[in-house]
Design a protein around this motif. Structure first.
Motif, PDB file in Angstrom:
ATOM      1  N   ARG A  35     -43.767  -5.706   8.473  1.00 37.18           N
ATOM      2  CA  ARG A  35     -43.164  -4.909   9.612  1.00 37.18           C
ATOM      3  C   ARG A  35     -43.073  -3.427   8.846  1.00 37.18           C
ATOM      4  O   ARG A  35     -43.544  -2.558   9.448  1.00 37.18           O
ATOM      5  CB  ARG A  35     -42.214  -5.485  10.400  1.00 37.18           C
ATOM      6  CG  ARG A  35     -42.719  -6.562  11.092  1.00 37.18           C
ATOM      7  CD  ARG A  35     -41.597  -7.087  12.111  1.00 37.18           C
ATOM      8  NE  ARG A  35     -40.428  -7.774  11.421  1.00 37.18           N
ATOM      9  CZ  ARG A  35     -40.613  -9.028  11.295  1.00 37.18           C
ATOM     10  NH1 ARG A  35     -41.744  -9.811  11.094  1.00 37.18           N
ATOM     11  NH2 ARG A  35     -39.583  -9.655  10.557  1.00 37.18           N
ATOM     12  N   LEU A  36     -42.301  -3.365   7.837  1.00 32.44           N
ATOM     13  CA  LEU A  36     -41.910  -2.014   7.215  1.00 32.44           C
ATOM     14  C   LEU A  36     -43.173  -1.231   6.618  1.00 32.44           C
ATOM     15  O   LEU A  36     -43.463  -0.195   6.837  1.00 32.44           O
ATOM     16  CB  LEU A  36     -40.962  -2.313   6.120  1.00 32.44           C
ATOM     17  CG  LEU A  36     -39.416  -2.562   6.556  1.00 32.44           C
ATOM     18  CD1 LEU A  36     -38.765  -2.893   5.072  1.00 32.44           C
ATOM     19  CD2 LEU A  36     -38.815  -1.502   7.474  1.00 32.44           C
ATOM     20  N   VAL A  72     -33.030  -3.707   3.544  1.00 37.34           N
ATOM     21  CA  VAL A  72     -34.432  -3.786   2.427  1.00 37.34           C
ATOM     22  C   VAL A  72     -34.674  -2.511   2.046  1.00 37.34           C
ATOM     23  O   VAL A  72     -34.559  -2.225   0.748  1.00 37.34           O
ATOM     24  CB  VAL A  72     -35.680  -4.371   3.042  1.00 37.34           C
ATOM     25  CG1 VAL A  72     -36.758  -4.201   2.105  1.00 37.34           C
ATOM     26  CG2 VAL A  72     -35.389  -5.932   3.359  1.00 37.34           C
ATOM     27  N   ILE A  74     -40.403  -9.258   6.895  1.00 43.13           N
ATOM     28  CA  ILE A  74     -39.759  -8.046   7.016  1.00 43.13           C
ATOM     29  C   ILE A  74     -40.309  -6.925   6.530  1.00 43.13           C
ATOM     30  O   ILE A  74     -40.567  -5.843   7.050  1.00 43.13           O
ATOM     31  CB  ILE A  74     -38.177  -8.061   6.421  1.00 43.13           C
ATOM     32  CG1 ILE A  74     -37.343  -8.894   7.219  1.00 43.13           C
ATOM     33  CG2 ILE A  74     -37.714  -6.816   6.259  1.00 43.13           C
ATOM     34  CD1 ILE A  74     -36.159  -9.595   6.703  1.00 43.13           C
ATOM     35  N   VAL A  75     -41.025  -7.143   5.174  1.00 43.25           N
ATOM     36  CA  VAL A  75     -41.634  -6.171   4.357  1.00 43.25           C
ATOM     37  C   VAL A  75     -42.998  -6.151   4.951  1.00 43.25           C
ATOM     38  O   VAL A  75     -43.569  -4.684   5.388  1.00 43.25           O
ATOM     39  CB  VAL A  75     -42.093  -6.711   2.827  1.00 43.25           C
ATOM     40  CG1 VAL A  75     -43.163  -6.011   2.254  1.00 43.25           C
ATOM     41  CG2 VAL A  75     -40.707  -6.893   2.144  1.00 43.25           C
ATOM     42  N   GLN A  79     -34.017  -5.083   8.186  1.00 41.74           N
ATOM     43  CA  GLN A  79     -35.183  -4.114   7.646  1.00 41.74           C
ATOM     44  C   GLN A  79     -34.391  -2.791   7.063  1.00 41.74           C
ATOM     45  O   GLN A  79     -35.055  -2.330   5.841  1.00 41.74           O
ATOM     46  CB  GLN A  79     -36.068  -3.305   8.721  1.00 41.74           C
ATOM     47  CG  GLN A  79     -37.080  -4.513   9.372  1.00 41.74           C
ATOM     48  CD  GLN A  79     -37.859  -4.098  10.500  1.00 41.74           C
ATOM     49  OE1 GLN A  79     -37.321  -3.289  11.150  1.00 41.74           O
ATOM     50  NE2 GLN A  79     -38.940  -4.340  10.829  1.00 41.74           N
ATOM     51  N   LEU A 126     -35.327  -0.022  13.670  1.00 37.75           N
ATOM     52  CA  LEU A 126     -35.180  -0.672  12.492  1.00 37.75           C
ATOM     53  C   LEU A 126     -34.237  -1.936  12.921  1.00 37.75           C
ATOM     54  O   LEU A 126     -33.352  -1.858  13.624  1.00 37.75           O
ATOM     55  CB  LEU A 126     -34.798  -0.199  11.516  1.00 37.75           C
ATOM     56  CG  LEU A 126     -35.613   1.011  10.614  1.00 37.75           C
ATOM     57  CD1 LEU A 126     -34.743   1.647   9.809  1.00 37.75           C
ATOM     58  CD2 LEU A 126     -36.828   0.207  10.282  1.00 37.75           C
ATOM     59  N   THR A 127     -34.425  -3.416  12.351  1.00 34.97           N
ATOM     60  CA  THR A 127     -33.642  -4.155  12.618  1.00 34.97           C
ATOM     61  C   THR A 127     -32.609  -3.932  11.449  1.00 34.97           C
ATOM     62  O   THR A 127     -32.900  -3.211  10.144  1.00 34.97           O
ATOM     63  CB  THR A 127     -34.326  -5.534  12.222  1.00 34.97           C
ATOM     64  OG1 THR A 127     -34.763  -5.509  11.008  1.00 34.97           O
ATOM     65  CG2 THR A 127     -35.118  -5.979  13.378  1.00 34.97           C
TER      66      THR A 127
END
Length: 144
Positions: free
Chosen positions: A74-75, A43, A71-72, A40, A36-37
């Protein structure tokens, strides 16, 4: 012209900056260990409180809404979050952590050892006092 700060305030600010730096380093490493970044992971941490509108996530993290969208995305692709229509305004998209996202967030949080040793040096009353002071500071900054 602003008043100069007293030496105690300056020392407290310096100590807080040191602790924040250590926390961010460990947080980024813990996030990376889970692919994860840091953004991320942040969030997912925010979503522990429950589903949030995308705009609120952006405001809380001081990001552009377009960054939160990426970001969302990718999550969501990893199955860690899901978008939902807001029940009060279907034009608004809320983001909720899935079971997998909640588990990832809990695992990341549990892996953070940053504060355990320093906090262990404080007795229960001192930890309670520290918590109460930090809550008061967070409340006055509008962050809770």
């Amino acid at each position: 012209m602003s008043q100069p700060q007293d030496p105690l305030t300056l020392e407290v600010v310096d100590l807080m900056a040191t602790l924040v730096s250590v926390f961010h380093k460990e947080y980024e490493e813990a996030a990376a260990a889970r692919s994860l970044t840091g953004a991320q992971a942040k969030v997912l941490a925010l979503l522990r409180r429950g589903p949030l509108p995308m705009r609120q996530i952006a405001q809380t993290l001081s990001c552009e809404p377009s960054n939160i969208t990426g970001i969302v995305d990718r999550l969501e692709a990893r199955g860690l979050v899901a978008r939902q229509a807001d029940p009060e305004d279907r034009r608004v998209k809320r983001v909720a952590a899935t079971e997998a996202g909640e588990a990832a967030s809990a695992e990341l949080r549990e892996s953070l050892h940053f504060a355990r040793a320093p906090l262990a040096a404080l007795g229960p009353e001192e930890r309670t006092q520290l918590r109460d002071l930090l809550r008061r500071m967070a409340d006055s900054a509008g962050q809770r």
